[in-house]
Design a protein around this motif. Sequence first.
Motif, PDB file in Angstrom:
ATOM      1  N   ARG A  26      27.668  63.211   8.721  1.00 50.63           N
ATOM      2  CA  ARG A  26      27.218  64.506   9.260  1.00 50.63           C
ATOM      3  C   ARG A  26      26.327  64.270  10.483  1.00 50.63           C
ATOM      4  O   ARG A  26      25.786  63.186  10.668  1.00 50.63           O
ATOM      5  N   PRO A  27      26.117  65.327  11.286  1.00 51.06           N
ATOM      6  CA  PRO A  27      25.331  65.131  12.517  1.00 51.06           C
ATOM      7  C   PRO A  27      23.857  64.819  12.270  1.00 51.06           C
ATOM      8  O   PRO A  27      23.255  65.347  11.330  1.00 51.06           O
ATOM      9  N   THR A  28      23.337  63.995  13.129  1.00 50.55           N
ATOM     10  CA  THR A  28      21.896  63.770  13.219  1.00 50.55           C
ATOM     11  C   THR A  28      21.449  64.420  14.529  1.00 50.55           C
ATOM     12  O   THR A  28      22.117  64.266  15.552  1.00 50.55           O
ATOM     13  N   ILE A  29      20.353  65.154  14.468  1.00 56.46           N
ATOM     14  CA  ILE A  29      19.919  65.934  15.629  1.00 56.46           C
ATOM     15  C   ILE A  29      18.585  65.384  16.125  1.00 56.46           C
ATOM     16  O   ILE A  29      17.593  65.370  15.392  1.00 56.46           O
ATOM     17  N   ALA A  30      18.579  64.920  17.381  1.00 59.49           N
ATOM     18  CA  ALA A  30      17.371  64.290  17.932  1.00 59.49           C
ATOM     19  C   ALA A  30      16.398  65.308  18.496  1.00 59.49           C
ATOM     20  O   ALA A  30      15.201  65.042  18.607  1.00 59.49           O
ATOM     21  N   ARG A  31      16.931  66.477  18.878  1.00 58.57           N
ATOM     22  CA  ARG A  31      16.067  67.490  19.492  1.00 58.57           C
ATOM     23  C   ARG A  31      16.814  68.808  19.493  1.00 58.57           C
ATOM     24  O   ARG A  31      18.034  68.846  19.689  1.00 58.57           O
ATOM     25  N   ALA A  32      16.099  69.895  19.260  1.00 61.83           N
ATOM     26  CA  ALA A  32      16.673  71.241  19.397  1.00 61.83           C
ATOM     27  C   ALA A  32      15.578  72.118  19.966  1.00 61.83           C
ATOM     28  O   ALA A  32      14.504  72.255  19.367  1.00 61.83           O
ATOM     29  N   ALA A  33      15.840  72.702  21.130  1.00 68.08           N
ATOM     30  CA  ALA A  33      14.787  73.468  21.812  1.00 68.08           C
ATOM     31  C   ALA A  33      15.394  74.259  22.951  1.00 68.08           C
ATOM     32  O   ALA A  33      16.514  73.980  23.398  1.00 68.08           O
ATOM     33  N   MET A  72      20.713  56.619  15.577  1.00 65.17           N
ATOM     34  CA  MET A  72      20.516  57.881  14.874  1.00 65.17           C
ATOM     35  C   MET A  72      19.017  58.117  14.697  1.00 65.17           C
ATOM     36  O   MET A  72      18.318  57.296  14.096  1.00 65.17           O
ATOM     37  N   ILE A  73      18.529  59.227  15.259  1.00 70.60           N
ATOM     38  CA  ILE A  73      17.117  59.580  15.109  1.00 70.60           C
ATOM     39  C   ILE A  73      17.070  60.855  14.282  1.00 70.60           C
ATOM     40  O   ILE A  73      17.690  61.850  14.634  1.00 70.60           O
ATOM     41  N   GLY A  74      16.305  60.830  13.228  1.00 68.77           N
ATOM     42  CA  GLY A  74      16.199  62.029  12.390  1.00 68.77           C
ATOM     43  C   GLY A  74      17.160  61.987  11.218  1.00 68.77           C
ATOM     44  O   GLY A  74      17.832  60.989  10.967  1.00 68.77           O
ATOM     45  N   PRO A 286      14.303  64.923  28.366  1.00 65.26           N
ATOM     46  CA  PRO A 286      13.498  65.432  27.250  1.00 65.26           C
ATOM     47  C   PRO A 286      13.102  64.329  26.275  1.00 65.26           C
ATOM     48  O   PRO A 286      13.684  63.253  26.256  1.00 65.26           O
ATOM     49  N   GLU A 287      12.112  64.669  25.482  1.00 69.64           N
ATOM     50  CA  GLU A 287      11.666  63.710  24.457  1.00 69.64           C
ATOM     51  C   GLU A 287      12.535  63.872  23.213  1.00 69.64           C
ATOM     52  O   GLU A 287      12.799  64.990  22.763  1.00 69.64           O
ATOM     53  N   PHE A 288      12.978  62.759  22.657  1.00 68.98           N
ATOM     54  CA  PHE A 288      13.807  62.798  21.452  1.00 68.98           C
ATOM     55  C   PHE A 288      13.025  62.165  20.305  1.00 68.98           C
ATOM     56  O   PHE A 288      12.683  60.988  20.377  1.00 68.98           O
ATOM     57  N   ASN A 289      12.753  62.947  19.280  1.00 69.62           N
ATOM     58  CA  ASN A 289      12.034  62.352  18.147  1.00 69.62           C
ATOM     59  C   ASN A 289      12.639  62.742  16.801  1.00 69.62           C
ATOM     60  O   ASN A 289      12.148  62.303  15.757  1.00 69.62           O
TER      61      ASN A 289
END
Length: 297
Positions: A26-33, A72-74, A286-289
């Motif tokens: 499944r997807p891993t999401i590094a940033r949503a904004a 993969m972050i998050g 952008p910053e990815f955390n």
Amino acid sequence: MTCTLCPRACGVDRTGAKGFCGAGERPTIARAALHFWEEPSLSGTRGSGAIFFCGCNLDCLFCQNHEINHTMIGRMWNEEELAALMLHLQAEGAHNINLVTPTPHVDTVIPAVLGARKRGLMIPIVYNTNGYETLDTLRRLEGIVDIYLPDLKYASSLAAERYSGAKDYFDFASKAILEMHRQCGELSCDENGLAQRGVIVRHLVLPGSVDETHHILDFLAKNLPLTTHVSLMGQYMPCHHASEVPPLNRHLLQREYDRAIAYCIQLGFENVSIQNLKAADPSYVPEFNGNVTFNEE
Ligand code: SF4
């Protein structure tokens, strides 16, 4: 089930193994904004609701988003959670939902969009892709995606292999863009100039590669209407491994960009977005955390 979602056709079972893109089941999401640095018809005044997925089926040595390219972050998100995130971004004021590098996640994206629409998602879905797509996957997206935002990076297999590790890039991306245009047609905007449906083709002009740009523009001029929206980008920065590979180890020169723009105009394109070369600044990355949290609407 084995994964053949993109031209890599890795054939791995992503429940237990990883293919080229590194994405899990499944997807891993590094940033949503809300994101304000897309084309004006997408960012508008309130921002594009950008969802940055981890994992990519290219390996561009100059990738600005290399932190999340194959790492993969998050955590992993399921379709209900992804639908809720889309609704949250809409409630925040996003003009659209901007799915960034969505290709490895189509199996989750499709039911998420359908579920979100049932729950009140009204804004357009933007499919923001590197262009390395199969027709089979794109056909599944008909009626799901409102706006296609593909790159067309290279015309030559030499550049595609050297810079992104995909020598068959143009074969797939060129056909993909024609399919996107068949599905969604030319860009249409509302009375405020905000994109509602259609295709915007992006091309990043690379240092020392203006001839490559000419070939890309020749293809577009021959195969799509000259009213097609072309985003001719000059924001190249020598990120990731590019500092080791001349001529990618420098910024784009103004005279190179001017040549690319002049050729675009010479071919007769009527809707071309260009950039100020000052956009080539790391502060725009952008910053990815992976720290994506919100209260369900
Ligand atoms: S989406 Fe990923 S795992 Fe699937 S074929 Fe493409 S690169 Fe391979």
